[in-house]
Design a protein around this motif. Structure first.
Motif, PDB file in Angstrom:
ATOM      1  N   THR A 143       0.848  -1.190   0.000  1.00  0.00           N
ATOM      2  CA  THR A 143       0.000   0.000   0.000  1.00  0.00           C
ATOM      3  C   THR A 143       0.880   1.235   0.000  1.00  0.00           C
ATOM      4  OG1 THR A 143      -1.768  -1.135   1.174  1.00  0.00           O
ATOM      5  CG2 THR A 143      -1.751   1.272   1.297  1.00  0.00           C
ATOM      6  N   ARG A 144       0.568   2.172  -0.904  1.00  0.00           N
ATOM      7  CA  ARG A 144       1.420   3.346  -1.073  1.00  0.00           C
ATOM      8  C   ARG A 144       0.656   4.628  -0.744  1.00  0.00           C
ATOM      9  NH1 ARG A 144       3.880   2.889  -7.006  1.00  0.00           N
ATOM     10  NH2 ARG A 144       5.219   4.559  -6.207  1.00  0.00           N
ATOM     11  N   LEU A 145       1.370   5.558  -0.117  1.00  0.00           N
ATOM     12  CA  LEU A 145       0.874   6.894   0.191  1.00  0.00           C
ATOM     13  C   LEU A 145       1.962   7.881  -0.181  1.00  0.00           C
ATOM     14  CD1 LEU A 145      -0.316   5.980   3.776  1.00  0.00           C
ATOM     15  CD2 LEU A 145      -1.883   6.566   1.926  1.00  0.00           C
ATOM     16  N   GLU A 146       1.565   9.113  -0.502  1.00  0.00           N
ATOM     17  CA  GLU A 146       2.559  10.147  -0.806  1.00  0.00           C
ATOM     18  C   GLU A 146       2.066  11.499  -0.321  1.00  0.00           C
ATOM     19  OE1 GLU A 146       4.823   8.381  -4.778  1.00  0.00           O
ATOM     20  OE2 GLU A 146       3.474  10.090  -5.002  1.00  0.00           O
ATOM     21  N   VAL A 147       3.010  12.416  -0.156  1.00  0.00           N
ATOM     22  CA  VAL A 147       2.699  13.819   0.069  1.00  0.00           C
ATOM     23  C   VAL A 147       3.159  14.584  -1.163  1.00  0.00           C
ATOM     24  CG1 VAL A 147       4.874  14.190   1.364  1.00  0.00           C
ATOM     25  CG2 VAL A 147       2.983  15.834   1.574  1.00  0.00           C
ATOM     26  N   TRP A 148       2.281  15.428  -1.683  1.00  0.00           N
ATOM     27  CA  TRP A 148       2.566  16.200  -2.895  1.00  0.00           C
ATOM     28  C   TRP A 148       2.565  17.692  -2.575  1.00  0.00           C
ATOM     29  CZ3 TRP A 148      -0.878  13.995  -7.457  1.00  0.00           C
ATOM     30  CH2 TRP A 148      -0.509  12.656  -7.694  1.00  0.00           C
ATOM     31  N   GLY A 149       3.423  18.410  -3.278  1.00  0.00           N
ATOM     32  CA  GLY A 149       3.466  19.861  -3.170  1.00  0.00           C
ATOM     33  C   GLY A 149       4.640  20.403  -3.958  1.00  0.00           C
ATOM     34  N   ASP A 150       4.785  21.700  -3.940  1.00  0.00           N
ATOM     35  CA  ASP A 150       5.890  22.342  -4.648  1.00  0.00           C
ATOM     36  C   ASP A 150       6.219  23.678  -3.963  1.00  0.00           C
ATOM     37  OD1 ASP A 150       7.834  23.040  -6.480  1.00  0.00           O
ATOM     38  OD2 ASP A 150       6.406  23.701  -8.021  1.00  0.00           O
ATOM     39  N   PRO A 151       7.302  23.740  -3.179  1.00  0.00           N
ATOM     40  CA  PRO A 151       8.341  22.721  -2.953  1.00  0.00           C
ATOM     41  C   PRO A 151       7.856  21.641  -1.997  1.00  0.00           C
ATOM     42  CG  PRO A 151       8.790  24.650  -1.622  1.00  0.00           C
ATOM     43  CD  PRO A 151       7.595  25.004  -2.455  1.00  0.00           C
ATOM     44  N   ILE A 152       8.638  20.553  -1.914  1.00  0.00           N
ATOM     45  CA  ILE A 152       8.212  19.427  -1.081  1.00  0.00           C
ATOM     46  C   ILE A 152       9.364  18.812  -0.277  1.00  0.00           C
ATOM     47  CG2 ILE A 152       8.579  17.605  -2.803  1.00  0.00           C
ATOM     48  CD1 ILE A 152       5.587  18.047  -0.332  1.00  0.00           C
ATOM     49  N   ALA A 153      10.602  19.132  -0.595  1.00  0.00           N
ATOM     50  CA  ALA A 153      11.744  18.479   0.065  1.00  0.00           C
ATOM     51  C   ALA A 153      11.768  18.720   1.572  1.00  0.00           C
ATOM     52  CB  ALA A 153      13.056  18.961  -0.559  1.00  0.00           C
ATOM     53  N   HIS A 154      11.161  19.840   2.025  1.00  0.00           N
ATOM     54  CA  HIS A 154      11.189  20.183   3.450  1.00  0.00           C
ATOM     55  C   HIS A 154      10.145  19.422   4.254  1.00  0.00           C
ATOM     56  CE1 HIS A 154       7.786  22.399   1.907  1.00  0.00           C
ATOM     57  NE2 HIS A 154       7.367  22.584   3.139  1.00  0.00           N
ATOM     58  N   LEU A 171       1.649  -1.768  10.199  1.00  0.00           N
ATOM     59  CA  LEU A 171       1.304  -1.746   8.780  1.00  0.00           C
ATOM     60  C   LEU A 171       2.552  -1.507   7.933  1.00  0.00           C
ATOM     61  CD1 LEU A 171      -1.915   0.467   8.996  1.00  0.00           C
ATOM     62  CD2 LEU A 171      -1.811  -2.017   8.689  1.00  0.00           C
ATOM     63  N   ASP A 172       2.791  -2.360   6.969  1.00  0.00           N
ATOM     64  CA  ASP A 172       3.954  -2.237   6.094  1.00  0.00           C
ATOM     65  C   ASP A 172       3.585  -1.387   4.875  1.00  0.00           C
ATOM     66  OD1 ASP A 172       6.469  -2.553   5.006  1.00  0.00           O
ATOM     67  OD2 ASP A 172       6.006  -4.497   4.094  1.00  0.00           O
ATOM     68  N   TRP A 173       3.308  -0.117   5.133  1.00  0.00           N
ATOM     69  CA  TRP A 173       2.926   0.818   4.078  1.00  0.00           C
ATOM     70  C   TRP A 173       4.095   1.747   3.764  1.00  0.00           C
ATOM     71  CZ3 TRP A 173      -2.688   2.888   5.434  1.00  0.00           C
ATOM     72  CH2 TRP A 173      -3.572   1.796   5.436  1.00  0.00           C
ATOM     73  N   SER A 174       4.137   2.236   2.538  1.00  0.00           N
ATOM     74  CA  SER A 174       5.167   3.214   2.166  1.00  0.00           C
ATOM     75  C   SER A 174       4.560   4.609   2.123  1.00  0.00           C
ATOM     76  CB  SER A 174       5.780   2.876   0.803  1.00  0.00           C
ATOM     77  OG  SER A 174       4.842   3.105  -0.244  1.00  0.00           O
ATOM     78  N   TYR A 175       5.398   5.616   2.339  1.00  0.00           N
ATOM     79  CA  TYR A 175       4.936   7.009   2.306  1.00  0.00           C
ATOM     80  C   TYR A 175       6.114   7.851   1.816  1.00  0.00           C
ATOM     81  CZ  TYR A 175       2.544  11.303   3.743  1.00  0.00           C
ATOM     82  OH  TYR A 175       1.932  12.528   3.747  1.00  0.00           O
ATOM     83  N   GLU A 176       5.956   8.463   0.642  1.00  0.00           N
ATOM     84  CA  GLU A 176       7.056   9.195   0.024  1.00  0.00           C
ATOM     85  C   GLU A 176       6.617  10.598  -0.385  1.00  0.00           C
ATOM     86  OE1 GLU A 176       8.436   6.771  -3.184  1.00  0.00           O
ATOM     87  OE2 GLU A 176       9.225   5.199  -1.862  1.00  0.00           O
ATOM     88  N   ARG A 177       7.603  11.418  -0.743  1.00  0.00           N
ATOM     89  CA  ARG A 177       7.359  12.773  -1.247  1.00  0.00           C
ATOM     90  C   ARG A 177       7.346  12.759  -2.772  1.00  0.00           C
ATOM     91  NH1 ARG A 177      11.671  13.308   2.290  1.00  0.00           N
ATOM     92  NH2 ARG A 177      11.306  14.464   4.229  1.00  0.00           N
ATOM     93  N   ARG A 178       6.551  13.676  -3.343  1.00  0.00           N
ATOM     94  CA  ARG A 178       6.592  13.874  -4.790  1.00  0.00           C
ATOM     95  C   ARG A 178       6.371  15.356  -5.077  1.00  0.00           C
ATOM     96  NH1 ARG A 178       3.322  10.546  -9.471  1.00  0.00           N
ATOM     97  NH2 ARG A 178       3.628   8.894  -7.919  1.00  0.00           N
ATOM     98  N   ARG A 179       7.241  15.916  -5.872  1.00  0.00           N
ATOM     99  CA  ARG A 179       7.080  17.330  -6.249  1.00  0.00           C
ATOM    100  C   ARG A 179       6.067  17.426  -7.380  1.00  0.00           C
ATOM    101  NH1 ARG A 179      11.908  21.557  -8.099  1.00  0.00           N
ATOM    102  NH2 ARG A 179      10.559  23.405  -8.285  1.00  0.00           N
ATOM    103  N   VAL A 180       4.953  18.098  -7.085  1.00  0.00           N
ATOM    104  CA  VAL A 180       3.857  18.239  -8.053  1.00  0.00           C
ATOM    105  C   VAL A 180       3.348  19.668  -7.976  1.00  0.00           C
ATOM    106  CG1 VAL A 180       1.545  17.459  -8.715  1.00  0.00           C
ATOM    107  CG2 VAL A 180       3.186  15.819  -7.757  1.00  0.00           C
ATOM    108  N   ASP A 181       3.166  20.308  -9.117  1.00  0.00           N
ATOM    109  CA  ASP A 181       2.602  21.660  -9.129  1.00  0.00           C
ATOM    110  C   ASP A 181       1.157  21.607  -9.620  1.00  0.00           C
ATOM    111  OD1 ASP A 181       2.720  21.394 -11.910  1.00  0.00           O
ATOM    112  OD2 ASP A 181       4.484  22.681 -12.119  1.00  0.00           O
TER     113      ASP A 181
END
Length: 275
Positions: free
Chosen positions: A2-13, A29-39
């Motif tokens: 199961t995958r989750l992400e946080v999106w934004g621009d900027p996002i590295a912080h 829960l063995d879920w992933s959660y990553e960042r993605r730069r999206v405008d």
């Protein structure tokens, strides 16, 4: 997985990965959660490209408006604010939530301000809207909105009326401001602030609740503390809104507590404070 992400621009912080992953580890829960730069321009295409492994998204600036537009349903806080910071992805489309307002309300209540009689909001942007909803949730009935451009606060006047609150607007250049139990500052941490205006705001007393969790202390916090007042930063808001997102991603409902929620909350807190 199961995958989750946080999106934004900027996002590295963004600290969302530390917070959310601490919660899922605690819940087993063995879920992933990553960042993605999206405008804003690429948002719809990126959303449409997600496969069935994605369960949800956290949205930060500047995507809360386009996420609102994309949602097939929205919770009450999202409808009131016109802002979505959480999307639960489902077969019938993305379901939108605003956990910012709940995050502010929960953190203020945790600090003993569960029934503020009078309150002030500094700023008139999207976060100010969530702050007004949060104060209404806590029972505040009189709120002063202080803005550089008072005309920008027109939507807050309308929202206050819908919430049954008396909202007054004052320019940041005013000679004096009302006293209040709590002042919620929604100004960006790096925003310049006239020292005279800062001192006049601080003279009103009460707690300063600054939603900033970087660039600390802010100019307003320094003015508050120079007068012996209490100023707190927005890490608690970040923590509590993330907890509500975890509720959404696991159970589909921000009002449904997690199993062993206190332990989850403490694990999330430790993930961002190191305690």
């Amino acid at each position: 997985m199961t995958r989750l992400e946080v999106w934004g621009d900027p996002i590295a912080h963004s600290r969302s990965p530390q917070l959310q992953l601490a919660a899922y580890r605690t819940l087993g829960l063995d879920w992933s959660y990553e960042r993605r730069r999206v405008d804003e321009v690429s948002f719809d295409a990126q959303l449409g490209s997600l496969d069935d492994s994605f369960r949800g998204l956290s949205l930060t600036m500047p995507l809360k408006g386009v996420a609102f537009a994309a949602a097939v349903t929205r919770d009450r806080a999202a409808e009131l604010t016109g802002s979505v910071n959480t999307l639960l992805l489902a077969a019938d489309g993305p379901h939108g939530f605003n956990t910012d307002a709940g995050g502010i309300a929960r953190d203020l209540a945790e600090r003993g301000l569960d029934t503020p009689a009078t309150a002030r909001i500094v700023g008139a942007g999207a976060t100010a809207t969530s702050a007004l909803v949060a104060l209404g949730e806590l029972g505040a009935r009189e709120v002063e909105v202080v803005a550089r451009r008072p005309e920008a606060a027109a939507s807050l006047l309308d929202l206050g009326e819908r919430l049954g609150m008396r909202v007054a607007v004052a320019p940041l250049s005013a000679d004096a401001f009302r006293s209040s139990d709590v002042t919620v500052s929604t100004l960006p941490g790096e925003a310049p602030l006239d020292p005279v205006a800062a001192e006049r705001l601080a003279a009103g007393g009460g707690l300063l609740y600054d939603v900033v969790y970087g660039h600390w202390p802010t100019a307003l916090a320094r003015a508050w503390e120079s007068r012996g007042g209490e100023a707190v930063w927005g890490l608690g808001m970040l923590l509590h809104q993330a907890l509500l997102q975890v509720r959404v991603f696991t159970a589909g409902d921000p009002a449904r507590p997690l199993p062993d929620e206190e332990r989850v909350l403490e694990a999330m807190r430790a993930a961002v404070t190191g305690d």
